[in-house]
Design a protein around this motif. Structure first.
Motif, PDB file in Angstrom:
ATOM      1  N   THR A 167      39.814  43.762  27.837  1.00 43.15           N
ATOM      2  CA  THR A 167      38.586  44.422  27.397  1.00 43.15           C
ATOM      3  C   THR A 167      37.814  44.851  28.637  1.00 43.15           C
ATOM      4  O   THR A 167      37.513  44.022  29.506  1.00 43.15           O
ATOM      5  CB  THR A 167      37.712  43.494  26.548  1.00 43.15           C
ATOM      6  OG1 THR A 167      38.467  43.013  25.436  1.00 43.15           O
ATOM      7  CG2 THR A 167      36.488  44.238  26.022  1.00 43.15           C
ATOM      8  N   LEU A 168      37.506  46.149  28.711  1.00 46.15           N
ATOM      9  CA  LEU A 168      36.774  46.698  29.840  1.00 46.15           C
ATOM     10  C   LEU A 168      35.553  47.451  29.334  1.00 46.15           C
ATOM     11  O   LEU A 168      35.508  47.877  28.178  1.00 46.15           O
ATOM     12  CB  LEU A 168      37.656  47.653  30.644  1.00 46.15           C
ATOM     13  CG  LEU A 168      38.972  47.104  31.189  1.00 46.15           C
ATOM     14  CD1 LEU A 168      39.785  48.224  31.831  1.00 46.15           C
ATOM     15  CD2 LEU A 168      38.716  45.986  32.179  1.00 46.15           C
ATOM     16  N   ILE A 225      24.524  41.203  35.974  1.00 46.39           N
ATOM     17  CA  ILE A 225      25.208  40.612  37.130  1.00 46.39           C
ATOM     18  C   ILE A 225      26.102  39.451  36.706  1.00 46.39           C
ATOM     19  O   ILE A 225      27.312  39.457  36.931  1.00 46.39           O
ATOM     20  CB  ILE A 225      24.199  40.125  38.184  1.00 46.39           C
ATOM     21  CG1 ILE A 225      23.302  41.286  38.649  1.00 46.39           C
ATOM     22  CG2 ILE A 225      24.935  39.502  39.374  1.00 46.39           C
ATOM     23  CD1 ILE A 225      24.044  42.431  39.294  1.00 46.39           C
ATOM     24  N   ALA A 226      25.519  38.448  36.045  1.00 42.80           N
ATOM     25  CA  ALA A 226      26.249  37.209  35.752  1.00 42.80           C
ATOM     26  C   ALA A 226      27.336  37.370  34.699  1.00 42.80           C
ATOM     27  O   ALA A 226      28.320  36.623  34.715  1.00 42.80           O
ATOM     28  CB  ALA A 226      25.265  36.122  35.316  1.00 42.80           C
ATOM     29  N   ASP A 227      27.192  38.330  33.794  1.00 46.19           N
ATOM     30  CA  ASP A 227      28.130  38.446  32.670  1.00 46.19           C
ATOM     31  C   ASP A 227      29.321  39.362  32.945  1.00 46.19           C
ATOM     32  O   ASP A 227      30.175  39.526  32.072  1.00 46.19           O
ATOM     33  CB  ASP A 227      27.396  38.976  31.427  1.00 46.19           C
ATOM     34  CG  ASP A 227      26.476  37.939  30.807  1.00 46.19           C
ATOM     35  OD1 ASP A 227      26.642  36.746  31.110  1.00 46.19           O
ATOM     36  OD2 ASP A 227      25.598  38.325  30.014  1.00 46.19           O
ATOM     37  N   PHE A 228      29.401  39.935  34.156  1.00 41.56           N
ATOM     38  CA  PHE A 228      30.445  40.932  34.395  1.00 41.56           C
ATOM     39  C   PHE A 228      31.120  40.753  35.754  1.00 41.56           C
ATOM     40  O   PHE A 228      30.509  40.246  36.700  1.00 41.56           O
ATOM     41  CB  PHE A 228      29.858  42.349  34.329  1.00 41.56           C
ATOM     42  CG  PHE A 228      29.266  42.695  33.003  1.00 41.56           C
ATOM     43  CD1 PHE A 228      30.043  43.244  31.997  1.00 41.56           C
ATOM     44  CD2 PHE A 228      27.922  42.449  32.743  1.00 41.56           C
ATOM     45  CE1 PHE A 228      29.491  43.552  30.761  1.00 41.56           C
ATOM     46  CE2 PHE A 228      27.353  42.750  31.517  1.00 41.56           C
ATOM     47  CZ  PHE A 228      28.155  43.301  30.518  1.00 41.56           C
ATOM     48  N   GLU A 229      32.365  41.198  35.811  1.00 40.04           N
ATOM     49  CA  GLU A 229      33.074  41.375  37.071  1.00 40.04           C
ATOM     50  C   GLU A 229      33.071  42.870  37.379  1.00 40.04           C
ATOM     51  O   GLU A 229      33.608  43.666  36.606  1.00 40.04           O
ATOM     52  CB  GLU A 229      34.527  40.887  36.976  1.00 40.04           C
ATOM     53  CG  GLU A 229      34.700  39.424  36.661  1.00 40.04           C
ATOM     54  CD  GLU A 229      34.283  38.510  37.799  1.00 40.04           C
ATOM     55  OE1 GLU A 229      34.089  39.017  38.934  1.00 40.04           O
ATOM     56  OE2 GLU A 229      34.131  37.305  37.556  1.00 40.04           O
ATOM     57  N   PRO A 230      32.481  43.303  38.490  1.00 37.62           N
ATOM     58  CA  PRO A 230      32.559  44.715  38.855  1.00 37.62           C
ATOM     59  C   PRO A 230      34.015  45.087  39.143  1.00 37.62           C
ATOM     60  O   PRO A 230      34.731  44.331  39.805  1.00 37.62           O
ATOM     61  CB  PRO A 230      31.711  44.807  40.129  1.00 37.62           C
ATOM     62  CG  PRO A 230      30.882  43.553  40.137  1.00 37.62           C
ATOM     63  CD  PRO A 230      31.694  42.512  39.451  1.00 37.62           C
ATOM     64  N   VAL A 231      34.436  46.242  38.641  1.00 39.70           N
ATOM     65  CA  VAL A 231      35.829  46.675  38.825  1.00 39.70           C
ATOM     66  C   VAL A 231      35.914  47.870  39.754  1.00 39.70           C
ATOM     67  O   VAL A 231      36.550  47.809  40.806  1.00 39.70           O
ATOM     68  CB  VAL A 231      36.483  46.999  37.471  1.00 39.70           C
ATOM     69  CG1 VAL A 231      37.874  47.615  37.681  1.00 39.70           C
ATOM     70  CG2 VAL A 231      36.590  45.745  36.611  1.00 39.70           C
ATOM     71  N   PHE A 253      33.553  47.846  34.375  1.00 38.16           N
ATOM     72  CA  PHE A 253      33.317  46.413  34.520  1.00 38.16           C
ATOM     73  C   PHE A 253      34.251  45.650  33.585  1.00 38.16           C
ATOM     74  O   PHE A 253      34.746  46.192  32.599  1.00 38.16           O
ATOM     75  CB  PHE A 253      31.866  46.056  34.174  1.00 38.16           C
ATOM     76  CG  PHE A 253      30.842  46.676  35.088  1.00 38.16           C
ATOM     77  CD1 PHE A 253      30.361  45.982  36.185  1.00 38.16           C
ATOM     78  CD2 PHE A 253      30.363  47.956  34.857  1.00 38.16           C
ATOM     79  CE1 PHE A 253      29.424  46.549  37.038  1.00 38.16           C
ATOM     80  CE2 PHE A 253      29.443  48.540  35.694  1.00 38.16           C
ATOM     81  CZ  PHE A 253      28.961  47.834  36.790  1.00 38.16           C
ATOM     82  N   ALA A 254      34.458  44.369  33.902  1.00 37.96           N
ATOM     83  CA  ALA A 254      35.224  43.462  33.046  1.00 37.96           C
ATOM     84  C   ALA A 254      34.358  42.238  32.773  1.00 37.96           C
ATOM     85  O   ALA A 254      33.372  41.997  33.478  1.00 37.96           O
ATOM     86  CB  ALA A 254      36.527  43.052  33.732  1.00 37.96           C
TER      87      ALA A 254
END
Length: 327
Positions: A92-93, A116-122, A258-259
């Motif tokens: 899921t992206l 910021i806290a809920d995502f991994e930047p891709v 983002f992921a």
């Protein structure tokens, strides 16, 4: 086996190592099924257009379909929250813009997600100026004419906006020029520009990917650009700064992927490399350059730093635009 003994510690370390190997194996096997890319805006929006281009090419590279799932409206809350709560397994992206990850933190005191806290930047997809367009029947052919018309008829102009970049750009323009226009909200800029073509609202600060095709087909008139440089696809259309002598007037929208937080670093790195390769393809690069889009060559950590800086910048911009923060 006594608790804390060398044997128990070795067993614990072995268990952690096995967990790491399991995660690594899962990442190496990825992807083994379709990937869902949730887009924070409706079909036909600038984000949707770019998401589909990247999704199609990413599917070829990864050997699995990339399914586009449009969840427009609610200022991007629906899409961002769905991805923030999704399983962090790389399937899921989120394809989104500064609306969810820079402007919303400035426009709302409370969000249903943490950008910021809920995502991994891709990966970054690009930064693009807005195109100022007007209805063809409006007796306005340049930015000075728009300002003069608005001052002759206070409150007589409505502007369409389908995202926060569009809205903030228009509000900044209003303050900088001393004119009044009424904000009309849409689920996406694609819907908004359809009504501008019809005649009401009469003005829009549009995504380039949405506005430029309509200008080329003669359905709306382009009179200005909110960037620092002219756009190759619109020769002769000036920047706001150059046309009106407004120093440092510039606002850009940006797109990124983002992921969910916790997505394995190996998967994030693979996605980053794949998307950057796609953006470097000659056809894609040429198209983006024509729209005035710049693509910062950022790794995932660089995207994260960019977002932190953008949140601070958009808080300043929203304050400058005089937009009231929602509870």
């Amino acid at each position: 086996m006594p608790h804390g003994s060398p044997a128990s510690r070795r067993a614990l370390l072995a268990a952690f190592a096995a967990m790491g190997l399991t995660r690594s194996a899962r990442a190496q096997a990825w992807p083994s099924r379709p990937i869902r890319m949730i887009v924070a805006f409706g079909a036909g929006s600038g984000s949707d257009i770019r998401a589909r281009v990247i999704g199609d090419r990413l599917a070829v590279d990864l050997g699995q379909p990339v399914v586009i799932d449009n969840r427009g409206g609610a200022n991007g809350f629906l899409a961002a929250e769905a991805v923030a709560r999704a399983r962090p397994d790389g399937y899921t992206l989120l394809f989104t813009s500064n609306s969810t990850h820079a402007a919303n933190p400035a426009l709302f005191r409370r969000l249903p997600y943490d950008p910021i806290a809920d995502f991994e930047p891709v990966a970054m997809v690009g930064e693009t100026p807005l195109i100022i367009v007007v209805n063809n029947d409006l007796p306005v052919h340049d930015l000075a004419g728009l300002v003069a018309y608005a001052k002759r008829q206070p409150g007589g102009l409505n502007y369409a906006s389908g995202n926060t970049s569009s809205r903030v750009g228009a509000e900044m323009f209003k303050i900088a020029t001393g004119i009044d226009m009424t904000y009309v909200s849409y689920r996406s800029n694609a819907q908004g520009i359809t009504d501008v073509i019809a005649g009401n609202p009469q003005v829009m600060f549009s995504d380039a990917s949405v506005g430029i095709p309509q200008v080329r087909e003669g359905r709306v008139r382009a009179i200005g650009i909110t960037g620092k440089q002219p756009v190759r696809a619109l020769p002769g259309v000036p920047t706001v700064e150059a046309a009106l002598g407004l120093p440092d007037f510039a606002i850009h929208s940006w797109s990124a992927v983002f992921a969910p937080a916790g997505t394995p670093a190996e998967i994030v790195a693979k996605l980053n490399a794949g998307i950057r390769d796609i953006l470097n393809q000659p056809e894609i690069r040429t198209r983006m350059e024509e729209e005035g889009t710049e693509v910062p060559p950022l790794d995932p950590a660089g995207v994260g730093r960019f977002v932190v800086a953008e949140i601070a910048k958009w808080r300043r911009v929203v304050a400058q635009a005089g937009i009231e923060v929602a509870p």
